[in-house]
Design a protein around this motif. Structure first.
Motif, PDB file in Angstrom:
ATOM      1  N   CYS A 256     -39.415   9.510  38.069  1.00  0.00           N
ATOM      2  CA  CYS A 256     -40.117   7.586  38.073  1.00  0.00           C
ATOM      3  C   CYS A 256     -38.460   6.984  36.524  1.00  0.00           C
ATOM      4  CB  CYS A 256     -40.829   7.952  37.335  1.00  0.00           C
ATOM      5  SG  CYS A 256     -42.114   7.822  38.539  1.00  0.00           S
ATOM      6  N   ASN A 257     -37.461   8.014  35.897  1.00  0.00           N
ATOM      7  CA  ASN A 257     -37.224   7.139  34.095  1.00  0.00           C
ATOM      8  C   ASN A 257     -36.323   7.980  34.838  1.00  0.00           C
ATOM      9  OD1 ASN A 257     -39.742   5.812  32.978  1.00  0.00           O
ATOM     10  ND2 ASN A 257     -40.618   7.878  33.283  1.00  0.00           N
ATOM     11  N   HIS A 258     -35.452   9.050  35.165  1.00  0.00           N
ATOM     12  CA  HIS A 258     -34.062   9.005  34.957  1.00  0.00           C
ATOM     13  C   HIS A 258     -33.402   9.309  36.592  1.00  0.00           C
ATOM     14  CE1 HIS A 258     -36.358  11.811  32.652  1.00  0.00           C
ATOM     15  NE2 HIS A 258     -35.450  11.732  31.452  1.00  0.00           N
ATOM     16  N   ALA A 259     -32.038   8.713  36.255  1.00  0.00           N
ATOM     17  CA  ALA A 259     -31.362   8.720  37.575  1.00  0.00           C
ATOM     18  C   ALA A 259     -29.426   8.800  36.604  1.00  0.00           C
ATOM     19  CB  ALA A 259     -31.219   7.323  37.573  1.00  0.00           C
ATOM     20  N   THR A 260     -29.260   8.964  37.833  1.00  0.00           N
ATOM     21  CA  THR A 260     -27.589   9.078  37.615  1.00  0.00           C
ATOM     22  C   THR A 260     -27.259   7.968  38.382  1.00  0.00           C
ATOM     23  OG1 THR A 260     -27.604  11.844  37.481  1.00  0.00           O
ATOM     24  CG2 THR A 260     -25.601  10.752  37.776  1.00  0.00           C
ATOM     25  N   VAL A 261     -26.054   7.109  37.837  1.00  0.00           N
ATOM     26  CA  VAL A 261     -24.920   6.640  39.101  1.00  0.00           C
ATOM     27  C   VAL A 261     -23.885   7.212  38.537  1.00  0.00           C
ATOM     28  CG1 VAL A 261     -24.406   4.862  36.766  1.00  0.00           C
ATOM     29  CG2 VAL A 261     -24.207   4.506  39.329  1.00  0.00           C
ATOM     30  N   THR A 262     -22.932   7.208  40.113  1.00  0.00           N
ATOM     31  CA  THR A 262     -21.230   7.460  39.891  1.00  0.00           C
ATOM     32  C   THR A 262     -20.402   6.473  40.613  1.00  0.00           C
ATOM     33  OG1 THR A 262     -21.883   8.489  41.695  1.00  0.00           O
ATOM     34  CG2 THR A 262     -21.768   9.514  39.588  1.00  0.00           C
ATOM     35  N   TRP A 263     -19.438   5.988  40.236  1.00  0.00           N
ATOM     36  CA  TRP A 263     -18.866   5.109  40.783  1.00  0.00           C
ATOM     37  C   TRP A 263     -17.225   6.006  41.252  1.00  0.00           C
ATOM     38  CZ3 TRP A 263     -20.638   4.738  35.060  1.00  0.00           C
ATOM     39  CH2 TRP A 263     -19.778   4.616  34.920  1.00  0.00           C
ATOM     40  N   ASN A 264     -16.687   4.535  41.872  1.00  0.00           N
ATOM     41  CA  ASN A 264     -15.108   5.001  42.486  1.00  0.00           C
ATOM     42  C   ASN A 264     -14.589   3.031  42.382  1.00  0.00           C
ATOM     43  OD1 ASN A 264     -12.532   5.301  43.012  1.00  0.00           O
ATOM     44  ND2 ASN A 264     -13.549   7.039  44.529  1.00  0.00           N
ATOM     45  N   SER A 265     -13.979   2.618  41.775  1.00  0.00           N
ATOM     46  CA  SER A 265     -12.953   1.698  41.864  1.00  0.00           C
ATOM     47  C   SER A 265     -11.755   1.781  41.955  1.00  0.00           C
ATOM     48  CB  SER A 265     -13.922   0.771  40.899  1.00  0.00           C
ATOM     49  OG  SER A 265     -12.353  -0.732  40.545  1.00  0.00           O
ATOM     50  N   PRO A 266     -10.872   0.970  43.047  1.00  0.00           N
ATOM     51  CA  PRO A 266      -9.796   0.955  42.707  1.00  0.00           C
ATOM     52  C   PRO A 266      -8.726   0.082  42.082  1.00  0.00           C
ATOM     53  CG  PRO A 266     -10.609   0.477  45.065  1.00  0.00           C
ATOM     54  CD  PRO A 266     -11.830   0.602  44.223  1.00  0.00           C
ATOM     55  N   LEU A 267      -9.568  -1.212  41.439  1.00  0.00           N
ATOM     56  CA  LEU A 267      -9.334  -2.086  40.617  1.00  0.00           C
ATOM     57  C   LEU A 267      -9.241  -1.642  39.529  1.00  0.00           C
ATOM     58  CD1 LEU A 267     -12.121  -4.995  40.976  1.00  0.00           C
ATOM     59  CD2 LEU A 267     -10.286  -4.028  42.457  1.00  0.00           C
ATOM     60  N   PRO A 268      -7.760  -1.906  38.912  1.00  0.00           N
ATOM     61  CA  PRO A 268      -6.752  -1.682  37.669  1.00  0.00           C
ATOM     62  C   PRO A 268      -8.162  -1.222  36.288  1.00  0.00           C
ATOM     63  CG  PRO A 268      -5.582  -3.322  38.715  1.00  0.00           C
ATOM     64  CD  PRO A 268      -7.577  -3.166  39.364  1.00  0.00           C
ATOM     65  N   GLY A 269      -7.983  -0.286  35.361  1.00  0.00           N
ATOM     66  CA  GLY A 269      -8.969  -0.195  35.082  1.00  0.00           C
ATOM     67  C   GLY A 269     -10.314   0.354  34.757  1.00  0.00           C
ATOM     68  N   TYR A 270     -10.553   0.387  35.864  1.00  0.00           N
ATOM     69  CA  TYR A 270     -11.921   1.369  36.068  1.00  0.00           C
ATOM     70  C   TYR A 270     -12.453   2.652  36.206  1.00  0.00           C
ATOM     71  CZ  TYR A 270     -13.257  -4.058  36.332  1.00  0.00           C
ATOM     72  OH  TYR A 270     -14.082  -5.203  35.530  1.00  0.00           O
ATOM     73  N   GLY A 271     -11.699   2.659  37.786  1.00  0.00           N
ATOM     74  CA  GLY A 271     -11.474   4.175  38.183  1.00  0.00           C
ATOM     75  C   GLY A 271     -13.128   4.890  38.549  1.00  0.00           C
ATOM     76  N   VAL A 272     -13.055   5.633  37.911  1.00  0.00           N
ATOM     77  CA  VAL A 272     -14.212   6.857  38.446  1.00  0.00           C
ATOM     78  C   VAL A 272     -14.924   7.683  36.966  1.00  0.00           C
ATOM     79  CG1 VAL A 272     -14.326   9.335  39.612  1.00  0.00           C
ATOM     80  CG2 VAL A 272     -12.635   8.172  40.246  1.00  0.00           C
ATOM     81  N   GLY A 273     -16.078   7.255  37.393  1.00  0.00           N
ATOM     82  CA  GLY A 273     -17.373   7.717  36.447  1.00  0.00           C
ATOM     83  C   GLY A 273     -18.217   7.771  36.971  1.00  0.00           C
ATOM     84  N   THR A 274     -19.324   8.548  35.695  1.00  0.00           N
ATOM     85  CA  THR A 274     -20.468   9.240  35.927  1.00  0.00           C
ATOM     86  C   THR A 274     -21.453   8.277  34.947  1.00  0.00           C
ATOM     87  OG1 THR A 274     -22.346  10.516  36.890  1.00  0.00           O
ATOM     88  CG2 THR A 274     -20.527  10.631  35.421  1.00  0.00           C
ATOM     89  N   MET A 275     -22.658   8.028  34.721  1.00  0.00           N
ATOM     90  CA  MET A 275     -23.977   7.704  33.979  1.00  0.00           C
ATOM     91  C   MET A 275     -25.289   8.522  34.364  1.00  0.00           C
ATOM     92  SD  MET A 275     -22.716   4.276  31.447  1.00  0.00           S
ATOM     93  CE  MET A 275     -23.268   3.233  32.532  1.00  0.00           C
ATOM     94  N   ASN A 276     -25.466   8.958  33.006  1.00  0.00           N
ATOM     95  CA  ASN A 276     -26.649   9.521  33.152  1.00  0.00           C
ATOM     96  C   ASN A 276     -27.810   7.931  32.526  1.00  0.00           C
ATOM     97  OD1 ASN A 276     -26.292  12.154  34.034  1.00  0.00           O
ATOM     98  ND2 ASN A 276     -26.126  13.010  31.278  1.00  0.00           N
ATOM     99  N   LEU A 277     -28.629   8.386  33.640  1.00  0.00           N
ATOM    100  CA  LEU A 277     -29.654   5.874  33.342  1.00  0.00           C
ATOM    101  C   LEU A 277     -31.533   6.791  32.793  1.00  0.00           C
ATOM    102  CD1 LEU A 277     -28.128   3.646  35.930  1.00  0.00           C
ATOM    103  CD2 LEU A 277     -27.555   3.778  33.956  1.00  0.00           C
ATOM    104  N   GLU A 278     -31.829   6.406  32.452  1.00  0.00           N
ATOM    105  CA  GLU A 278     -33.170   6.550  31.877  1.00  0.00           C
ATOM    106  C   GLU A 278     -33.698   4.833  31.856  1.00  0.00           C
ATOM    107  OE1 GLU A 278     -33.483   7.223  27.847  1.00  0.00           O
ATOM    108  OE2 GLU A 278     -32.167   8.965  27.533  1.00  0.00           O
ATOM    109  N   ARG A 279     -34.819   5.018  32.486  1.00  0.00           N
ATOM    110  CA  ARG A 279     -35.629   3.677  32.262  1.00  0.00           C
ATOM    111  C   ARG A 279     -35.907   3.228  31.533  1.00  0.00           C
ATOM    112  NH1 ARG A 279     -38.823   1.607  36.108  1.00  0.00           N
ATOM    113  NH2 ARG A 279     -38.973   3.487  37.184  1.00  0.00           N
ATOM    114  N   LEU A 280     -34.897   1.623  31.030  1.00  0.00           N
ATOM    115  CA  LEU A 280     -35.522   0.905  29.802  1.00  0.00           C
ATOM    116  C   LEU A 280     -37.151   0.416  30.045  1.00  0.00           C
ATOM    117  CD1 LEU A 280     -34.836  -0.039  26.558  1.00  0.00           C
ATOM    118  CD2 LEU A 280     -33.810  -1.456  27.460  1.00  0.00           C
TER     119      LEU A 280
END
Ligand SMILES: [Cu+2]
Length: 289
Positions: A256-280
């Motif tokens: 209920c309170n934890h998630a992970t987001v990952t991403w991959n963008s070909p646009l300049p400067g964004y790239g690939v990444g991940t963050m741990n998320l908590e519900r605020l």
């Protein structure tokens, strides 16, 4: 008994993502244990109130914790004390023997933290006062591996990474298994940084604990969308708006309170990444269970 929780809604209105630890839910917990001391907390304890008689006890002396939790022992003084596992696996006072500290009994105001990574029952004592009953027990409970949490309307709310406070996601689950999120974040280049937001819309199957939002060709309302080119009203004109498919994002909900987001963008400067998320924050009336 008064609640000690901070007024969450008030804090949220003060700064949506700017509060680092308002409802930060850590995976593991630290449990404080007082060692010795010279008077009881309530001035009416087992030595008859405010007294300088040394307290020969751990407080609390019984703990039930989970694997991965820590216990922090803090000497309150009054006599030489230490904390020593009955099975001799650790001995601590001014640090722990196994990690370069000195576990000899000491009257100094020492603090030592022990991590419990194995389920079971751990009995401990003070070397100086074991015979006087200065002992304790920690029950370390095994914890099931994190299970995925199916996406439902209760997933809706505010999610962020408390180590990157100042940005985050508003998530809304819409009818028809539609996942909608907006990432309030910033442009990639710090030197020219400005507020930036990504509009994220996709769909999930009922029961799924994750959702992947991939680029959608020819549909300006789905995918991960970056809107640029327009200005603040009255200078806003939708004809200036350029909507670009930004890339792919995946949200995995653990509970209920934890998630992970990952991403991959070909646009300049964004790239690939991940963050741990908590519900605020959640939505009033929708309680995740
Ligand atoms: Cu002692």
């Amino acid at each position: 008994m008064r609640s000690q929780n901070p007024p969450l809604k008030y804090a949220l209105s003060a700064s949506l993502f700017g509060l680092a630890f308002i409802c930060s839910v850590a995976w593991s917990k630290d449990w404080p244990v007082k060692v010795g001391g010279t008077q009881t907390d309530d001035s009416g304890g087992y030595y008859g109130g405010s007294t300088t008689t040394p307290i020969i006890a751990f407080n609390p002396s019984q703990l039930s914790i989970n694997v991965g939790d820590t216990v922090t022992f803090t000497n309150q003084g009054g006599a030489k004390h230490n904390v020593h596992a009955d099975d001799n696996s650790w001995r601590c006072a001014a640090g722990c023997d196994a990690t370069g500290g000195n576990g000899d009994p000491s009257a100094a105001g020492w603090t030592s933290t022990v991590t419990f990574n194995t389920a079971g029952t751990v009995k401990f004592h003070c070397d100086e006062h074991q015979a006087m009953g200065m002992t304790g027990t920690i029950v370390v409970n095994s914890v099931a591996a994190p299970q995925g949490k199916a996406i439902t309307n209760t997933t809706s709310g505010v999610w962020y990474d408390h180590t990157q406070s100042g940005q985050g996601f508003m998530v809304e689950i819409l009818p028809g298994n539609v996942f909608l999120a907006v990432w309030f974040t910033f442009a990639p280049q710090a030197a020219t940084s400005q507020q930036n937001w990504l509009y994220i819309q996709g769909s999930f199957s009922p029961g799924d604990d994750s959702v992947t939002v991939a680029p959608v060709t020819g549909n300006a309302r789905s995918g991960v969308l970056l809107n640029t080119g327009a200005a603040f009203p009255p200078n806003f004109s939708s004809t200036n708006l350029t909507t670009t498919q930004w890339g792919t994002m995946k949200f995995d909900f653990d509970d209920c309170n934890h998630a992970t987001v990952t991403w991959n963008s070909p646009l300049p400067g964004y790239g690939v990444g991940t963050m741990n998320l908590e519900r605020l924050a959640g939505v009033d009336g929708l309680t995740c269970q």
